[in-house]
Write a protein that holds these residues in place. Structure first.
Motif, PDB file in Angstrom:
ATOM      1  N   LYS A   9       0.080   4.321  -0.169  1.00 27.21           N
ATOM      2  CA  LYS A   9      -0.391   5.462   0.640  1.00 27.21           C
ATOM      3  C   LYS A   9       0.126   5.373   2.071  1.00 27.21           C
ATOM      4  N   SER A  10       0.028   4.180   2.649  1.00 28.46           N
ATOM      5  CA  SER A  10       0.500   4.043   4.034  1.00 28.46           C
ATOM      6  C   SER A  10       2.018   4.201   4.081  1.00 28.46           C
ATOM      7  N   ASP A  12       0.832  -1.193   0.000  1.00 32.07           N
ATOM      8  CA  ASP A  12       0.000   0.000   0.000  1.00 32.07           C
ATOM      9  C   ASP A  12       0.875   1.254   0.000  1.00 32.07           C
ATOM     10  N   GLU A  67       2.903   7.833   4.280  1.00 34.11           N
ATOM     11  CA  GLU A  67       2.702   8.440   5.591  1.00 34.11           C
ATOM     12  C   GLU A  67       3.893   8.234   6.519  1.00 34.11           C
ATOM     13  N   ARG A  68       4.559   7.067   6.367  1.00 34.85           N
ATOM     14  CA  ARG A  68       5.609   6.784   7.363  1.00 34.85           C
ATOM     15  C   ARG A  68       7.024   6.882   6.801  1.00 34.85           C
TER      16      ARG A  68
END
Ligand SMILES: Nc1ncnc2c1ncn2[C@@H]1O[C@H](COP(=O)(O)OP(=O)(O)OP(=O)(O)O)[C@@H](O)[C@H]1O
Length: 755
Positions: A181-182, A179, A185-186
């Motif tokens: 997108k996740s 994923d 984020e990190r």
């Protein structure tokens, strides 16, 4: 979370003090014991037992670490030592030779045989460098390790987690199929990134604030592969984004010697460490290698016979294309050879690949059919046999494939099937320096179990597999056609009809890229004008495919053509409908479609303004302008969410309207029904009222019905022994007679009861 207690604060403080002290000592140690550049602890003779460790100057070079064999003798942190000691104590040769240099910050170009422990030779310096710099979450990306395949990246990440278990550095894996997108984020909070080139570049391009400007150390595992043609564009773009002042470590079993390649990564005074440069063989010593001539049309018979004979072994089988792997796995599974079968190729989802690797690693006896996606770096414990059904593309590929067995101190065996036209490869392998000791053996044809007729019956029983068989046939031959080494790979020398039969195919599929009806003979090769350079189903690179939806400039028509063909022949799973969705011809047993889906040729409109983008759907049809509401999201075409929401709103409104109309209609119908009932009732009562003229409502009807039921009850309760039907009749009769008659009737009944 409450306030930290004073005791916690003091223990944290103590820990930090201890770390600072340790780092200071390590820095001093590293500085004082710096080995001379160009020396290897392996190259100088070991010191006499009386001499203190690391303090013996060698004749030509000086390496204070020349007697060190244990990890504990290296200037590394206690946390790393603790992480290592669970599994490792003594260093391997490549670790002994490279770690003293890499720990003091030098660039390394390291080469050592497969399975010799190169992973630790770069994982340890990565952790140690960031630890000594006191790298923290706020410092961002400090180290990047690039791997050519997702599966290898996963394995490297596992090793990093094991060794860095006691450190507080944050690490993450960035590979396609996850994923994104996740990840976005990190990604900015990661200190160590393990990744494939494609996904790293994607983050560099798309993730806001993704910053690698503080990078301290870059590692290329399987460096020759990462720097070769396949990854050129991505790797150049990545290197352009990284700071030039950094430490760089390149490792591989078959190291790049290209000066150009090395210039690209801008190594500064690198240490060339090739621990097996003097070795007699290029492959592990405990590896026994065999080769034998097997005609192409007998390769599956030979493979089946081999598996049947080694059902207690752990075997890795290399084939060229994803479709071949799929076909052999699926058909052999139906034939149940008596050993668990697995398969691994680039067309599988990431989760399935990880699961397959885990299961094969843990298995005692198993067969894993795979493409070259598994040829580099993967460390499956205790593989007994590596079987190369298809000839490797080059010597390097051979070395990496056989290197999946006989790892570290283990023994292993390999066997290579070569068709008569591929015998030149054997000469090349045997003629290379250092040597590859392959013994040529003759197959025992008496023990050969024929499997082709059984494959044919599997195809009859499972018609979906006919398409897989055909694709296996086509993609294999196409891969042969596109291979550079024409001395070894010559499609004109292959027995195409017999090969098709050996796969269980009743007819030989037509090959677009071969001019089968041409003047030169039945199977003469013609370079098909729409054959792209990358036109194969070859799975060696495992590159993330950006091909799901194509966006191309119209002026670039040749590139579009090439892409189209690349897409047709790459993993069909992406483009062509699923097997179950494909319609097979009526006569499934004898007739196979030569082409399942006819793809429309792209028509380029030259009148369109230059630079206008053309969008294509999954079947490569040009999308109409309105379809631009579609967006690309992780490889699947997804509708614009706002448009979808709008459409649903409209639908909801329409449905509400429809609902209202339905309710009105229903009410009318109920009214009609009630009217009819009331009329009937009135008729029964015989009151002669005009039902139509009266304005009835539900309560009217209910009252009438209640009255009827009440009367029925009264009659029933008054001791009538008649059955229900009779009672009902009485009610109805009672309704019809008037009051005077009822009184007369009641008197009659009473008198009869008293008499
Ligand atoms: N010092 C060591 N002591 C014991 N085992 C080790 C040591 N170093 C590595 N190994 C083990 O040896 C095996 C091979 O190591 P590794 O995967 O690092 O090899 P490699 O040289 O990277 O191989 P390849 O060229 O195929 O990528 C692994 O199972 C690893 O755990």
């Amino acid at each position: 979370m409450g306030r930290p207690k004073p005791r916690q604060v003091s223990s944290r403080k103590q820990r930090r003090l201890h770390e600072t002290e340790e780092i200071k000592l390590l820095d001093e140690w590293i500085h004082a014991m710096k080995p001379s550049s160009g020396t290897s602890p392996l190259a100088v003779p070991p010191p006499p037992p009386s001499a203190p460790v690391g303090c013996l100057p060698g004749g030509e070079g000086f390496s204070p670490y020349n007697g060190c064999k244990l990890f504990s003798q290296l200037p590394i942190s206690q946390k790393t030592k603790d992480g290592l000691k669970v599994k490792y104590k003594e260093m391997s040769d490549i670790q002994r030779a490279s770690l003293p240099h890499s720990l003091c910050g030098r660039d390394i170009l390291g080469a050592a045989k497969t399975g010799s422990g190169k992973t630790l030779a770069f994982i340890i310096p990565v952790i140690e460098k960031l630890y000594r710099l006191r790298w923290g979450p706020e410092d961002g990306v400090g180290a990047i390790v690039i791997s050519p395949t997702k599966d290898l990246a996963v394995q490297l990440f596992e090793e990093l987690k094991r060794v860095g278990k006691y450190h507080t550095l944050s690490a993450g894996i960035l590979v396609g199929g996850r994923d994104v997108k996740s990840e976005k984020e990190r990604v900015n909070s990661l200190n160590i990134i393990i990744c494939t080139p494609g996904r790293l570049l994607q983050h560099m391009n798309e993730t806001p604030n993704f910053d690698c400007s503080q990078l301290q150390i870059l590692v290329l595992d399987e460096a020759d592969r990462i720097l070769d043609h396949g990854f050129r564009a991505e790797v150049d773009a990545i290197l352009g984004e990284l700071p030039r002042v950094r430490q760089t470590l390149l490792f591989s079993a078959t190291q790049t010697k290209s000066v150009k390649d090395l210039a690209r990564v801008s190594l500064s005074n690198p240490e060339y460490i090739s621990v097996h440069a003097e070795a007699v063989t290029a492959t592990p010593e405990r590896l026994k290698q065999l080769a034998m001539v097997v005609p192409l049309d007998q390769k599956l018979d030979m493979l089946w016979s081999f598996i049947r004979k080694h059902i207690k072994s752990k075997i890795l089988v290399f084939l060229t294309t994803c479709k071949q792997v799929k076909f052999v796995f699926e058909t052999f599974s139906k034939l149940r050879p008596g050993v668990p079968l697995k398969h691994l190729h680039g067309g599988m989802s990431q989760t399935r690949r990880i699961l397959t690797c885990m299961m094969f690693a843990e298995a005692q006896a198993s067969v894993l059919f795979c493409t070259d996606v598994a040829s580099r770096g993967l460390d499956f414990p205790s593989v007994d046999w590596v079987v190369q059904v298809d000839c490797p593309e080059d010597i390097e590929t051979y070395i990496h494939r056989v290197g999946r067995t006989a790892r570290f101190t283990n023994e292993g065996r390999s066997i290579l099937f070569l068709s008569p036209s591929e015998m030149k490869m054997l000469e090349k392998l045997q003629g290379t320096e250092p040597k590859i000791p392959i013994k040529s053996i003759k197959p025992n044809n008496d023990k050969l179990e024929q499997v082709s007729h059984r494959l044919a019956s599997v195809l009859v029983q499972y018609p979906d597999m006919q398409h897989t068989a055909k694709r296996a046939f086509v993609t294999y031959l196409k891969s042969i056609k596109t291979k550079k080494d024409k001395e070894v790979f010559d499609v004109t020398k292959l027995p195409l009809e017999d090969y098709a039969k050996s796969l269980g195919l009743p007819v030989t599929p037509k090959l677009r890229f071969l001019n089968q009806n041409g003047k030169k003979g039945p199977f003469s090769v013609s370079v098909d004008d729409d054959m792209g350079e990358d036109d194969n189903d070859h799975d060696s690179s495992d590159r993330e495919s950006e091909d799901d939806v194509l966006v191309a400039k119209e002026s670039d028509s040749t590139k579009i053509k090439q892409k189209v063909n690349l897409l047709e022949d790459f993993e069909d799973d992406i483009l062509v409908p699923k097997e179950s969705e494909r319609k097979l011809p009526e006569n499934k047993d004898t007739e196979l479609p030569t082409r399942i889906t006819t793809k429309k040729k792209l028509k380029i409109n030259p009148l369109r303004p230059a630079g206008t983008r053309v969008k294509f759907d999954d079947d490569l049809n040009v999308l109409p302008p309105l379809a631009t509401i579609a967006e690309i999201d992780t490889g699947e075409t997804v509708l614009d969410r706002s448009k979808v929401a709008e459409r649903y709103m409209k639908l909801r409104e329409e449905m509400k309207e429809q609902d209202k109309e339905d309710k009105i209609l229903q009410r009318q119908m109920r009214r009609e029904k009630r009217k009819k009932q009331k009329m009937k009732l009135k008729k029964w009562r015989g009151d002669g009222e005009d039902a139509v003229g009266s304005d009835e409502d539900q309560s009217d009807v209910d009252d009438a019905e209640k009255a009827a039921s009440k009367r029925s009850k009264i009659y029933f309760n008054n001791g009538s022994d008649d059955d229900g039907e009779k009672a009902k009749k009485n009610v109805l009769d009672a309704d019809r007679i008037n009051l005077a008659e009822q009184e007369a009737l009641a008197l009659k009944l009473l008198s009869s009861m008293h008499s």
